[in-house]
Write an enzyme that holds these catalytic residues in place. Structure first.
Site, PDB file in Angstrom:
ATOM      1  CB  VAL A 178      -0.954   0.003   1.225  1.00 58.40           C
ATOM      2  CG1 VAL A 178      -1.809   1.276   1.221  1.00 58.40           C
ATOM      3  CG2 VAL A 178      -1.837  -1.229   1.216  1.00 58.40           C
ATOM      4  CD  GLU A 228     -13.515   5.312   3.368  1.00 56.44           C
ATOM      5  OE1 GLU A 228     -14.141   6.306   3.724  1.00 56.44           O
ATOM      6  OE2 GLU A 228     -14.006   4.159   3.418  1.00 56.44           O
ATOM      7  N   GLY A 256     -11.027  -1.971   1.739  1.00 53.20           N
ATOM      8  CA  GLY A 256      -9.971  -1.518   0.813  1.00 53.20           C
ATOM      9  C   GLY A 256     -10.365  -0.267   0.051  1.00 53.20           C
ATOM     10  CB  ILE A 308     -15.566  -0.294  -0.723  1.00 52.60           C
ATOM     11  CG1 ILE A 308     -15.346  -1.530  -1.586  1.00 52.60           C
ATOM     12  CG2 ILE A 308     -17.033   0.111  -0.705  1.00 52.60           C
ATOM     13  CD1 ILE A 308     -16.047  -2.773  -1.042  1.00 52.60           C
ATOM     14  N   GLY A 366      -2.296 -15.164  -5.010  1.00 54.50           N
ATOM     15  CA  GLY A 366      -1.879 -14.104  -4.087  1.00 54.50           C
ATOM     16  C   GLY A 366      -3.033 -13.512  -3.297  1.00 54.50           C
ATOM     17  CD  GLU A 389      -0.888 -12.600   3.832  1.00 51.60           C
ATOM     18  OE1 GLU A 389       0.316 -12.926   3.860  1.00 51.60           O
ATOM     19  OE2 GLU A 389      -1.300 -11.504   3.450  1.00 51.60           O
ATOM     20  CE  LYS A 441     -10.692  -6.197   6.340  1.00 59.87           C
ATOM     21  NZ  LYS A 441     -10.468  -7.161   5.253  1.00 59.87           N
ATOM     22  N   GLY A 474      -5.659  -4.851  -2.333  1.00 58.23           N
ATOM     23  CA  GLY A 474      -4.795  -4.565  -3.483  1.00 58.23           C
ATOM     24  C   GLY A 474      -4.181  -3.188  -3.323  1.00 58.23           C
TER      25      GLY A 474
END
Ligand SMILES: NC(=O)c1ccc[n+]([C@@H]2O[C@H](COP(=O)([O-])OP(=O)(O)OC[C@H]3O[C@@H](n4cnc5c(N)ncnc54)[C@H](OP(=O)(O)O)[C@@H]3O)[C@@H](O)[C@H]2O)c1
Length: 428
Positions: A14, A129, A134, A136, A187, A190, A205, A302
């Site tokens: 990221v 955020e 991710g 969204i 990918g 993990e 979450k 991602g």
């Protein structure tokens, strides 16, 4: 020009993407926002590692605290992950009066109340955020846009790995272990997939979503969770025949028993909007009396989508720095009663392997009845002297459902409770 100096804690998937975007899209961001966003310091573990972006070598540091205290750094972006040292570094940045943007769900779920209070005390922003869903936009809608809505329920597919696995199992009949292997090859999972497949990632979450939706702090210890490792392609097929799709959901509800948050696999009716969410896509479904329903869907992970969410928070926080005012928190938490999961009404799909002889069904129905659980439907398939029974119950308190399952499992005529999965549908 309105220049803001940015310090990053972490420059991996990221953080690296974010730095690349801040450098390559500097002019476009400046044209759109009027902001001159400058990367000033980047804390990593190993400055010698090859990177996907280019910055002057001297910008790297292995001393994150010195980065936070650097007067050239106006705003801190935490994308190192994990609870420590990220937690203490974020706290220090907030105490120093620097706004923080983080993508770290683990940290926010564990210490969000403390960190939000620290941000309020210093009058700076703490934005996260990217911590749920991710790319969204969901944190800002829940805590700001929908602040005036009396939200009743939030249900989310908030883990892409498990949704990918369940999709492969449903669409190709793939066994769980093979679908997990495919997710690892691509990918999505993990090498140690435990946090994803056993529901801990989704629980963090769900805790954040519940806290924001209901304005009360829901700690991780109030989010019971289970994952998908026990879900079989057989049950996915039976569920489909009964009109349901199996999904791993984070569910946050305002119930008469109090606020409840939990994560577990569920059978969802085929026509529910979350049933059609395929692959690694995430989606969050919000219900409230005025908005009725809202669906947010998109890439839940991602580098690129997540960096977009982080960048949006960076721009928001940079604008506030330039406005120069004390920043009020986006959300305040008030105490509220948290529900005991045992008291929450749930309904179940149960697959039993039983002896195929007269009287078996009556014994099983009686066992459910003794536990105050009534049966909605039964479907039976016989094979020689064994039979498979699929039972869907009516709603009853979770504790009674679990009690019924234990009693039924102890009956001589029941060879195995082969599966037991909760059902989420509007019917009682
Ligand atoms: N990846 C995603 O798709 C995604 C999506 C949503 C949210 N997130 C969240 O974003 C955060 C970052 O994820 P990521 O995938 O980018 O992680 P990552 O690729 O593992 O990167 C972590 C970065 O932090 C640095 N780092 C770790 N520990 C450190 C320490 N003690 N001191 C200094 N630097 C340290 C690493 O340094 P080195 O480079 O030197 O090893 C690396 O640059 C996590 O909280 C994650 O949950 C990620």
């Amino acid at each position: 020009m309105n220049t803001i100096g940015i310090g990053l804690l972490g420059a991996g998937t990221v953080g690296g993407t974010l730095i690349h975007r801040l450098v390559t899209e500097h002019a476009a961001i400046a044209a759109k926002t009027g902001l001159d966003l400058q990367v000033r310091r980047v804390a990593v573990r190993d400055p010698a590692k090859p990177r996907s972006f280019e910055i002057p070598e001297g910008m790297f540091t292995t001393d994150p605290m010195s980065m936070i205290e650097d007067p050239d750094v106006d705003l801190v972006v935490e994308v190192m992950g994990g609870q420590e040292p990220a937690g203490d570094l974020v706290l220090r940045a907030l105490e120093t009066g620097k706004p923080v943007v983080t993508a770290n769900k683990e940290l926010i779920a564990a210490r969000g109340d403390e960190l939000i209070a620290a941000a309020e005390k210093s009058g700076v922003a703490l934005l996260f955020e990217a911590a749920v869903g991710g790319g969204i936009p969901i944190i800002r809608p829940l805590s700001e846009t929908l602040a005036g809505e009396r939200i009743t329920r939030v249900m989310g597919i908030v883990n892409g790995t498990t949704n990918y696995i369940l999709t492969r199992m449903a669409e190709e009949g793939t066994a769980y272990a093979d679908a997990l292997g495919q997710a690892q090859d691509l990918g999505y999972a993990e090498p140690d997939p435990t946090a994803d497949v056993e529901g801990a990632d989704a629980a963090a979450k769900a805790a954040i979503l519940a806290s924001l939706a209901f304005g009360t702090w829901v700690g991780l210890d109030h989010v019971p969770h289970s994952g998908i490792s026990q879900v079989t392609a057989t049950d996915i097929r039976y569920a489909r025949d009964l009109g349901y799709t199996i999904k791993l959901l984070g569910i946050a509800e305002d119930t008469p028993q109090g606020v409840s948050a939990r994560v577990h696999p569920v059978l969802l009716p085929h026509d529910h909007p979350l049933s059609s969410i395929r692959g690694a896509t995430n989606a969050i479904f919000i219900e409230g009396p005025a908005i009725d329903t809202l669906l947010f869907a998109g890439p839940g992970a991602g580098g690129d989508p997540t960096a977009t969410a982080v960048l949006g928070d960076v721009i928001d926080a940079a604008r506030e720095i330039l406005a120069g005012a004390q920043v009020a928190p986006r959300i305040r938490f008030a105490p509220s009663s948290l529900a005991d999961f045992g008291a929450i009404p749930t309904k179940w799909y149960v697959r039993l392997e039983v002896e195929d002889r007269p009287g078996v069904l009556a014994q099983i129905a009686a066992a459910f009845g003794e536990a105050s659980v009534s049966i909605k439907s039964v479907w039976q398939e016989g094979t020689d002297d064994e039979a498979t029974l699929l039972i869907v119950t009516h709603r009853a308190p979770e504790a009674d459902q679990e009690n019924a399952l234990r009693t039924v499992g102890n009956l001589d005529c029941v060879n195995a409770v082969a599966a037991a999965i909760r059902v989420e549908s509007e019917e009682a």
